[in-house]
Design a protein around this motif. Structure first.
Motif, PDB file in Angstrom:
ATOM      1  N   UNK A 177       0.829  -1.206   0.000  1.00  0.00           N
ATOM      2  CA  UNK A 177       0.000   0.000   0.000  1.00  0.00           C
ATOM      3  C   UNK A 177       0.861   1.253   0.000  1.00  0.00           C
ATOM      4  N   UNK A 178       1.881   1.274   0.851  1.00  0.00           N
ATOM      5  CA  UNK A 178       2.759   2.432   0.937  1.00  0.00           C
ATOM      6  C   UNK A 178       3.534   2.645  -0.355  1.00  0.00           C
ATOM      7  N   UNK A 179       3.999   1.564  -0.950  1.00  0.00           N
ATOM      8  CA  UNK A 179       4.706   1.661  -2.235  1.00  0.00           C
ATOM      9  C   UNK A 179       3.787   2.262  -3.293  1.00  0.00           C
ATOM     10  N   UNK A 180       2.519   1.824  -3.286  1.00  0.00           N
ATOM     11  CA  UNK A 180       1.544   2.336  -4.256  1.00  0.00           C
ATOM     12  C   UNK A 180       1.322   3.839  -4.076  1.00  0.00           C
ATOM     13  N   UNK A 181       1.301   4.288  -2.829  1.00  0.00           N
ATOM     14  CA  UNK A 181       1.102   5.722  -2.564  1.00  0.00           C
ATOM     15  C   UNK A 181       2.242   6.542  -3.150  1.00  0.00           C
ATOM     16  N   UNK A 182       3.487   6.090  -2.961  1.00  0.00           N
ATOM     17  CA  UNK A 182       4.634   6.819  -3.508  1.00  0.00           C
ATOM     18  C   UNK A 182       4.625   6.799  -5.036  1.00  0.00           C
ATOM     19  N   UNK A 183       4.224   5.672  -5.626  1.00  0.00           N
ATOM     20  CA  UNK A 183       4.140   5.575  -7.088  1.00  0.00           C
ATOM     21  C   UNK A 183       3.095   6.552  -7.619  1.00  0.00           C
ATOM     22  N   UNK A 184       1.956   6.638  -6.933  1.00  0.00           N
ATOM     23  CA  UNK A 184       0.903   7.582  -7.339  1.00  0.00           C
ATOM     24  C   UNK A 184       1.402   9.019  -7.233  1.00  0.00           C
ATOM     25  N   UNK A 185       2.143   9.324  -6.168  1.00  0.00           N
ATOM     26  CA  UNK A 185       2.692  10.670  -6.007  1.00  0.00           C
ATOM     27  C   UNK A 185       3.666  11.012  -7.135  1.00  0.00           C
ATOM     28  N   UNK A 186       4.504  10.046  -7.516  1.00  0.00           N
ATOM     29  CA  UNK A 186       5.437  10.270  -8.631  1.00  0.00           C
ATOM     30  C   UNK A 186       4.653  10.551  -9.914  1.00  0.00           C
ATOM     31  N   UNK A 187       3.607   9.765 -10.157  1.00  0.00           N
ATOM     32  CA  UNK A 187       2.781   9.970 -11.340  1.00  0.00           C
ATOM     33  C   UNK A 187       2.138  11.354 -11.327  1.00  0.00           C
ATOM     34  N   UNK A 188       1.569  11.754 -10.180  1.00  0.00           N
ATOM     35  CA  UNK A 188       0.924  13.061 -10.086  1.00  0.00           C
ATOM     36  C   UNK A 188       1.931  14.196 -10.282  1.00  0.00           C
ATOM     37  N   UNK A 189       3.125  14.028  -9.702  1.00  0.00           N
ATOM     38  CA  UNK A 189       4.160  15.066  -9.834  1.00  0.00           C
ATOM     39  C   UNK A 189       4.585  15.224 -11.289  1.00  0.00           C
ATOM     40  N   UNK A 190       4.761  14.114 -11.988  1.00  0.00           N
ATOM     41  CA  UNK A 190       5.158  14.175 -13.400  1.00  0.00           C
ATOM     42  C   UNK A 190       4.021  14.709 -14.270  1.00  0.00           C
ATOM     43  N   UNK A 219      -0.424  11.099   4.289  1.00  0.00           N
ATOM     44  CA  UNK A 219      -0.004  10.792   5.660  1.00  0.00           C
ATOM     45  C   UNK A 219      -1.008   9.871   6.340  1.00  0.00           C
ATOM     46  N   UNK A 220      -2.288  10.143   6.136  1.00  0.00           N
ATOM     47  CA  UNK A 220      -3.330   9.298   6.736  1.00  0.00           C
ATOM     48  C   UNK A 220      -3.236   7.874   6.203  1.00  0.00           C
ATOM     49  N   UNK A 221      -3.125   7.745   4.874  1.00  0.00           N
ATOM     50  CA  UNK A 221      -3.074   6.406   4.279  1.00  0.00           C
ATOM     51  C   UNK A 221      -1.803   5.655   4.670  1.00  0.00           C
ATOM     52  N   UNK A 222      -0.707   6.392   4.856  1.00  0.00           N
ATOM     53  CA  UNK A 222       0.540   5.738   5.251  1.00  0.00           C
ATOM     54  C   UNK A 222       0.503   5.235   6.692  1.00  0.00           C
ATOM     55  N   UNK A 223      -0.284   5.874   7.530  1.00  0.00           N
ATOM     56  CA  UNK A 223      -0.297   5.513   8.952  1.00  0.00           C
ATOM     57  C   UNK A 223      -1.563   4.771   9.382  1.00  0.00           C
ATOM     58  N   UNK A 224      -2.515   4.623   8.470  1.00  0.00           N
ATOM     59  CA  UNK A 224      -3.824   4.092   8.854  1.00  0.00           C
ATOM     60  C   UNK A 224      -3.763   2.668   9.402  1.00  0.00           C
ATOM     61  N   UNK A 225      -2.809   1.861   8.947  1.00  0.00           N
ATOM     62  CA  UNK A 225      -2.742   0.463   9.377  1.00  0.00           C
ATOM     63  C   UNK A 225      -1.489   0.126  10.173  1.00  0.00           C
ATOM     64  N   UNK A 259       8.439   9.613   9.411  1.00  0.00           N
ATOM     65  CA  UNK A 259       9.518   9.541   8.421  1.00  0.00           C
ATOM     66  C   UNK A 259       8.938   9.260   7.033  1.00  0.00           C
ATOM     67  N   UNK A 260       7.994   8.320   6.970  1.00  0.00           N
ATOM     68  CA  UNK A 260       7.376   7.994   5.691  1.00  0.00           C
ATOM     69  C   UNK A 260       6.595   9.151   5.109  1.00  0.00           C
ATOM     70  N   UNK A 261       5.919   9.919   5.958  1.00  0.00           N
ATOM     71  CA  UNK A 261       5.136  11.067   5.488  1.00  0.00           C
ATOM     72  C   UNK A 261       6.044  12.178   4.971  1.00  0.00           C
ATOM     73  N   UNK A 262       7.116  12.450   5.706  1.00  0.00           N
ATOM     74  CA  UNK A 262       8.085  13.454   5.240  1.00  0.00           C
ATOM     75  C   UNK A 262       8.734  12.991   3.931  1.00  0.00           C
ATOM     76  N   UNK A 263       8.906  11.668   3.792  1.00  0.00           N
ATOM     77  CA  UNK A 263       9.485  11.119   2.566  1.00  0.00           C
ATOM     78  C   UNK A 263       8.625  11.338   1.336  1.00  0.00           C
ATOM     79  N   UNK A 264       7.360  11.752   1.539  1.00  0.00           N
ATOM     80  CA  UNK A 264       6.484  12.037   0.392  1.00  0.00           C
ATOM     81  C   UNK A 264       6.966  13.243  -0.404  1.00  0.00           C
ATOM     82  N   UNK A 265       7.874  14.039   0.188  1.00  0.00           N
ATOM     83  CA  UNK A 265       8.430  15.170  -0.553  1.00  0.00           C
ATOM     84  C   UNK A 265       9.359  14.702  -1.682  1.00  0.00           C
TER      85      UNK A 265
END
Length: 394
Positions: free
Chosen positions: A17-30, A195-201, A233-239
């Motif tokens: 799930x966390x990997x998917x969130x970062x992949x989505x962020x990369x897609x949105x940023x690009x 941040x919510x999705x990264x920490x929800x579980x 750490x994971x939430x800050x890593x979203x930058x």
């Protein structure tokens, strides 16, 4: 405790799930870098043709009525009184642009915005740039006043500062200025949702593999602190994914400079309906640093809420709801000018739009003077501390 931290961090990194969130962020940023950023149309743009058209029409008006015996009647009198200074400033702006004297252009443009604001605000004769009147904006005059004052301040900063200037800098298209604009828009909310999705579980996942935890003889509250720190750490890593998109923007439009001026709105004394504040320039580096600090505190507060919900309700959907209520709660009480009657600066939910807090725009629309960086650090820090203290009672 160190071994448990490594264990939680490893699980966090491997979580699909966390990997998917970062992949989505990369897609949105690009997607933003290649599709949205190039189509950005600033309300206050550098347009020599527009300046020339305005200069020519006003000059023609003055020449027509200058020797007219009826020049002291009606609109002619007002135009002959107001237009000459506008004509002079627009002429200097055109000359500076044609000669590529950008510092000179910035200096004259700052004066142009100041004079235009004086002539336009609360006027029935003149209007601000058309972009302020779109989408049925009922506060176009107020937004125009803010926009012109903001532009006057930043152009004055360009004229006085040392950073290299360009049309992209004037139109705030560079990577750092794009990040500034995003902070004042939806980026903070997007990062907080992540941040919510990264920490929800991060707590509830333990029930699937309870045997793995038997080798870590530490108390439950310490486990919660470690989990919270890993989620932070994971939430800050979203930058990091966001920075990929900014890299592409920088290649196309320039990266900008940490010494670029950022105009910040503030009140001198107590605000009132009739009293306006003023703009003071800070540096881009300081502005972005303060955004990062407030966002990190917001991450910590959201994670604390999610962890507490995980302990009490023990349901991932409930965790999502709790986090969403915090992020979107402001819409239930938001009203322009309410800050004059309510102490909105004491609500943690009022600091979700960190960019608008630090730029002073929230103070402007709330008619408040207390929504500041220092107050945000205090309110968010105290709120997070109170939530963390509740862990010791469970």
């Amino acid at each position: 405790m160190k071994a448990y931290f490594k264990f939680e961090l490893s699980q966090f990194i491997k979580n699909k799930k966390n990997i998917a969130i970062y992949v989505i962020l990369i897609f949105l940023a690009c997607f933003y870098a290649f599709n949205i950023a190039p189509s950005y149309k600033p309300i206050e743009k550098v347009d020599a043709k527009e300046i020339e058209a305005r200069f020519t029409s006003r000059e023609a008006f003055v020449l027509k009525f200058l020797n007219d015996p009826n020049r002291f009647q009606g609109m002619a009198s007002s135009g002959l009184f107001i237009y000459p200074k506008w004509i002079e400033l627009d002429k200097k702006r055109l000359e500076a642009l044609n000669e590529n004297k950008l510092k000179q252009y910035a200096s004259v443009t700052s004066k142009w915005y100041i004079y235009s604001n004086e002539m336009t605000y609360k006027s029935n004769m003149f209007y601000y740039s058309p972009g302020y009147y779109t989408h049925g904006n009922l506060y176009a005059m107020e937004d125009g006043y803010y926009g012109y004052s903001y532009s006057a301040s930043r152009y004055a900063g360009y004229a006085e500062g040392t950073p290299k200037l360009s049309i992209n800098v004037f139109e705030e298209r560079t990577a750092l200025q794009t990040l500034q604009r995003l902070f004042e828009s939806y980026l903070p909310m997007i990062l907080m949702i992540c941040c919510i999705f990264l920490s929800v579980d991060i707590v509830l996942k333990d029930r699937w593999n309870p045997s793995l935890l038997t080798g870590f003889p530490i108390s439950d509250w310490k486990k919660l602190l470690v989990k919270g720190f890993v989620a932070l750490i994971g939430s800050v890593g979203a930058f990091i994914p966001i920075s990929i998109g900014l890299l592409f923007i920088g290649i196309s439009y320039g990266f900008g400079d940490f010494q670029l001026p950022v105009a910040v709105y503030s009140f001198v004394g107590e605000p009132s309906y009739f009293k306006k504040g003023e703009f003071l320039n800070t540096t881009m580096g300081m502005y972005l640093l303060q955004n990062f600090i407030l966002l990190t505190l917001l991450f910590a507060l959201i994670i604390s809420l999610v962890l507490l919900a995980s302990m009490i309700i023990r349901n991932e959907f409930a965790n999502l709801v709790v986090g969403a209520i915090f992020i979107f709660n402001e819409i239930f009480y938001f009203k322009r000018g309410i800050g004059f009657f309510e102490e909105v600066e004491n609500y943690p939910t009022n600091y979700v739009q960190v960019g608008q807090i630090l730029s002073g725009y929230r103070n402007y629309i709330y008619n408040s003077s207390a929504l500041t960086f220092d107050k945000g650090v205090y309110v968010l820090g105290i709120s997070t501390g109170i939530l963390i203290c509740t862990y010791f009672r469970h």
